[in-house]
Scaffold this active site. Structure first.
Site, PDB file in Angstrom:
ATOM      1  N   GLY A 141      48.039 -56.199  24.969  1.00 42.63           N
ATOM      2  CA  GLY A 141      47.113 -57.257  24.642  1.00 42.63           C
ATOM      3  C   GLY A 141      47.589 -58.537  24.962  1.00 42.63           C
ATOM      4  O   GLY A 141      47.190 -59.524  24.435  1.00 42.63           O
TER       5      GLY A 141
ATOM      6  N   THR B  42      37.512 -55.603  23.274  1.00 41.13           N
ATOM      7  CA  THR B  42      36.609 -54.782  22.344  1.00 41.13           C
ATOM      8  C   THR B  42      37.141 -54.310  21.282  1.00 41.13           C
ATOM      9  O   THR B  42      36.493 -54.769  19.979  1.00 41.13           O
ATOM     10  CB  THR B  42      36.097 -53.786  23.411  1.00 41.13           C
ATOM     11  OG1 THR B  42      35.738 -54.035  24.669  1.00 41.13           O
ATOM     12  CG2 THR B  42      34.908 -53.390  22.561  1.00 41.13           C
ATOM     13  N   THR B  43      38.292 -53.708  21.006  1.00 40.99           N
ATOM     14  CA  THR B  43      38.801 -53.095  20.056  1.00 40.99           C
ATOM     15  C   THR B  43      39.188 -54.061  18.861  1.00 40.99           C
ATOM     16  O   THR B  43      38.627 -54.155  17.651  1.00 40.99           O
ATOM     17  CB  THR B  43      40.023 -52.250  20.387  1.00 40.99           C
ATOM     18  OG1 THR B  43      39.593 -51.308  21.171  1.00 40.99           O
ATOM     19  CG2 THR B  43      40.386 -51.561  18.944  1.00 40.99           C
ATOM     20  N   TRP B  44      39.616 -55.345  19.220  1.00 40.71           N
ATOM     21  CA  TRP B  44      40.120 -56.222  18.306  1.00 40.71           C
ATOM     22  C   TRP B  44      38.866 -57.036  17.833  1.00 40.71           C
ATOM     23  O   TRP B  44      38.842 -57.163  16.696  1.00 40.71           O
ATOM     24  CB  TRP B  44      40.858 -57.326  19.100  1.00 40.71           C
ATOM     25  CG  TRP B  44      41.604 -58.478  18.340  1.00 40.71           C
ATOM     26  CD1 TRP B  44      41.754 -58.284  16.871  1.00 40.71           C
ATOM     27  CD2 TRP B  44      42.263 -59.588  18.840  1.00 40.71           C
ATOM     28  NE1 TRP B  44      42.457 -59.376  16.531  1.00 40.71           N
ATOM     29  CE2 TRP B  44      42.649 -60.281  17.667  1.00 40.71           C
ATOM     30  CE3 TRP B  44      42.209 -60.181  20.078  1.00 40.71           C
ATOM     31  CZ2 TRP B  44      43.187 -61.485  17.706  1.00 40.71           C
ATOM     32  CZ3 TRP B  44      42.950 -61.398  20.030  1.00 40.71           C
ATOM     33  CH2 TRP B  44      43.374 -62.095  19.103  1.00 40.71           C
TER      34      TRP B  44
ATOM     35  N   HIS C  68      28.982 -52.076  26.315  1.00 42.49           N
ATOM     36  CA  HIS C  68      29.435 -52.766  27.250  1.00 42.49           C
ATOM     37  C   HIS C  68      28.423 -53.093  28.227  1.00 42.49           C
ATOM     38  O   HIS C  68      28.356 -53.683  29.561  1.00 42.49           O
ATOM     39  CB  HIS C  68      30.145 -51.991  28.191  1.00 42.49           C
ATOM     40  CG  HIS C  68      31.803 -51.682  27.341  1.00 42.49           C
ATOM     41  ND1 HIS C  68      32.288 -52.724  26.915  1.00 42.49           N
ATOM     42  CD2 HIS C  68      32.436 -50.738  27.081  1.00 42.49           C
ATOM     43  CE1 HIS C  68      33.313 -52.181  26.402  1.00 42.49           C
ATOM     44  NE2 HIS C  68      33.459 -50.927  26.381  1.00 42.49           N
TER      45      HIS C  68
ATOM     46  N   TYR D 122      38.931 -64.125  24.991  1.00 35.64           N
ATOM     47  CA  TYR D 122      40.130 -63.494  24.364  1.00 35.64           C
ATOM     48  C   TYR D 122      41.153 -64.443  24.402  1.00 35.64           C
ATOM     49  O   TYR D 122      41.954 -64.500  23.182  1.00 35.64           O
ATOM     50  CB  TYR D 122      40.379 -62.398  25.487  1.00 35.64           C
ATOM     51  CG  TYR D 122      41.400 -61.485  24.871  1.00 35.64           C
ATOM     52  CD1 TYR D 122      41.374 -60.580  23.947  1.00 35.64           C
ATOM     53  CD2 TYR D 122      42.695 -61.696  25.584  1.00 35.64           C
ATOM     54  CE1 TYR D 122      42.300 -59.543  23.609  1.00 35.64           C
ATOM     55  CE2 TYR D 122      44.022 -60.900  25.102  1.00 35.64           C
ATOM     56  CZ  TYR D 122      43.583 -59.976  24.128  1.00 35.64           C
ATOM     57  OH  TYR D 122      44.829 -58.819  24.073  1.00 35.64           O
TER      58      TYR D 122
ATOM     59  N   ARG E 294      37.061 -62.076  29.004  1.00 35.81           N
ATOM     60  CA  ARG E 294      38.863 -62.041  29.270  1.00 35.81           C
ATOM     61  C   ARG E 294      38.929 -62.301  30.846  1.00 35.81           C
ATOM     62  O   ARG E 294      38.009 -61.790  31.787  1.00 35.81           O
ATOM     63  CB  ARG E 294      39.351 -60.674  28.870  1.00 35.81           C
ATOM     64  CG  ARG E 294      40.872 -60.661  28.888  1.00 35.81           C
ATOM     65  CD  ARG E 294      41.355 -59.389  28.484  1.00 35.81           C
ATOM     66  NE  ARG E 294      42.822 -59.150  28.315  1.00 35.81           N
ATOM     67  CZ  ARG E 294      43.455 -58.211  28.097  1.00 35.81           C
ATOM     68  NH1 ARG E 294      42.921 -57.194  28.014  1.00 35.81           N
ATOM     69  NH2 ARG E 294      44.701 -58.156  28.243  1.00 35.81           N
TER      70      ARG E 294
ATOM     71  N   ARG F 191      47.854 -51.382  24.042  1.00 35.24           N
ATOM     72  CA  ARG F 191      48.933 -51.139  24.735  1.00 35.24           C
ATOM     73  C   ARG F 191      49.641 -52.432  24.667  1.00 35.24           C
ATOM     74  O   ARG F 191      50.474 -52.473  23.622  1.00 35.24           O
ATOM     75  CB  ARG F 191      48.544 -51.169  26.283  1.00 35.24           C
ATOM     76  CG  ARG F 191      49.558 -50.965  27.186  1.00 35.24           C
ATOM     77  CD  ARG F 191      48.958 -50.631  28.619  1.00 35.24           C
ATOM     78  NE  ARG F 191      48.438 -52.021  29.233  1.00 35.24           N
ATOM     79  CZ  ARG F 191      49.171 -52.926  29.903  1.00 35.24           C
ATOM     80  NH1 ARG F 191      50.476 -52.849  30.161  1.00 35.24           N
ATOM     81  NH2 ARG F 191      48.530 -54.221  30.243  1.00 35.24           N
TER      82      ARG F 191
END
Length: 336
Positions: A304, A74-76, A141, A236, A163, A302
């Site tokens: 990834g 998500t963050t990426w 989400h 991902y 993912r 963390r």
């Protein structure tokens, strides 16, 4: 008839509380009471927020929604989507001025159910107003079906990143271990009592936030097959393996493709570098900042890595998850 006997009309809030109390419920591995609505599991706070969203969200034609399951990249994807769509407004050559250098991607691309509709039916969208050069970008989400309630006729673009479930499981376990107290929607959680084995069992039964995992993934997969112009399904693992080609694909889907001049100038590589795990995790804002709920921003970064779950799951756990996924996705054409 006595005036007291005249049934009064329930307020929207009372109707929601009555609805939630009538739903099937269960306790997850963190001790949080979960409610099943439209096939998915939520705590009462997140469910309230989703109902608020479904009742009152007014999509704009240029809106972009970044969707994912928890800890699926998500963050990426938020960082990439924001940077790609805003590149005419925020030049990458002006390094000191780019919003990603001073703001976490979750602040720049707010969650509909966490940040905007959690406590109100009328959030302030002032700073997210679309313009010809910068559309509003939100994230969620929620399942595709839940998201579509107020958006069925909308031409909005929806980007979903999937993912491998085993890496999602391990990443979520590490994330939850890194903070205590406030969980996703405001419920107090018991992080210390939940082992990886406990979370594994919850995943297998589907009783997890926004779960079952396979139902959510399938909802977006089918949405992308039915309406590929408006729903993009990304993986991902492919983003990790071929980032250059994948973000070009993302830009084309968002109708802001890279020009030949941009590619020759190294624009794509600059975006990949700015949005990389190494770059984002090294920024001061992500080292020391916190979300409004008190979660350390560094916990979003963390490792990834693809396949990191092998270092934590037993062969028996891996086999069981593989069998469940194979059964649930059978006939869909989707494989992990």
């Amino acid at each position: 008839m006595d005036e007291k006997e005249i049934p009064r009309k329930l307020s929207e809030e009372e109707e929601t509380k009555r609805l939630i109390s009538s739903l099937p419920s269960d306790i997850d591995c963190y001790g949080i009471k979960m409610f099943k609505h439209q096939g998915c599991w939520y705590d009462k706070h997140i469910l309230q927020s989703i109902l608020n969203f479904q009742r009152s969200f007014q999509p704009q034609e240029t809106d972009i929604i970044v969707a994912s399951f928890l800890k699926a990249g998500t963050t990426w994807l938020k960082a990439l989507t924001f940077t790609i769509t805003q590149r005419s407004k925020h030049l990458l050559d002006d390094d000191d001025d780019h919003p990603l250098l001073s703001h976490n991607p979750h602040e720049l691309v707010p969650f509909l159910e966490f940040d905007l509709y959690l406590k109100t039916t009328k959030p302030d969208f002032t700073k997210f107003l679309a313009s010809s050069s910068s559309p509003r970008v939100f994230s969620t989400h929620m399942s595709f079906d839940a998201l579509q309630v107020p958006m069925k006729e909308s031409p909005c673009k929806i980007v979903y990143v999937s993912r491998n479930v085993k890496d999602v499981l391990v990443s979520l376990w590490h994330f939850n271990k890194s903070h205590k107290g406030v969980a996703w929607g405001g419920e107090s959680n018991d992080v210390e009592r939940c082992t990886l084995e406990d979370l594994f069992e919850s995943f297998c039964t589907g009783v997890t936030f926004f779960g079952p995992f396979w139902d959510q993934v399938l909802s977006y997969w089918r949405g992308s097959l039915e309406d590929p112009k408006h729903v993009l399904f990304m993986r991902y693992e492919e983003l990790k393996e071929e980032p250059y080609g994948q973000i070009k694909r993302l830009a084309e889907f968002l109708e802001c493709p890279f020009t030949e001049e941009e590619e020759q100038s190294g624009m794509v590589k600059k975006i990949l570098e700015l949005c990389s795990l190494r770059s984002l995790s090294g920024l001061e804002v992500n080292k020391t900042g916190r979300t409004w709920t008190g979660v350390d921003l560094k916990s979003f970064y963390r490792r990834g890595e693809v396949g990191d779950s092998k270092n934590y799951l037993t062969p028996e756990m891996e086999t069981k998850l593989d069998m469940i996924i194979e059964e649930k996705l059978e006939g869909s054409g989707l494989k992990f």
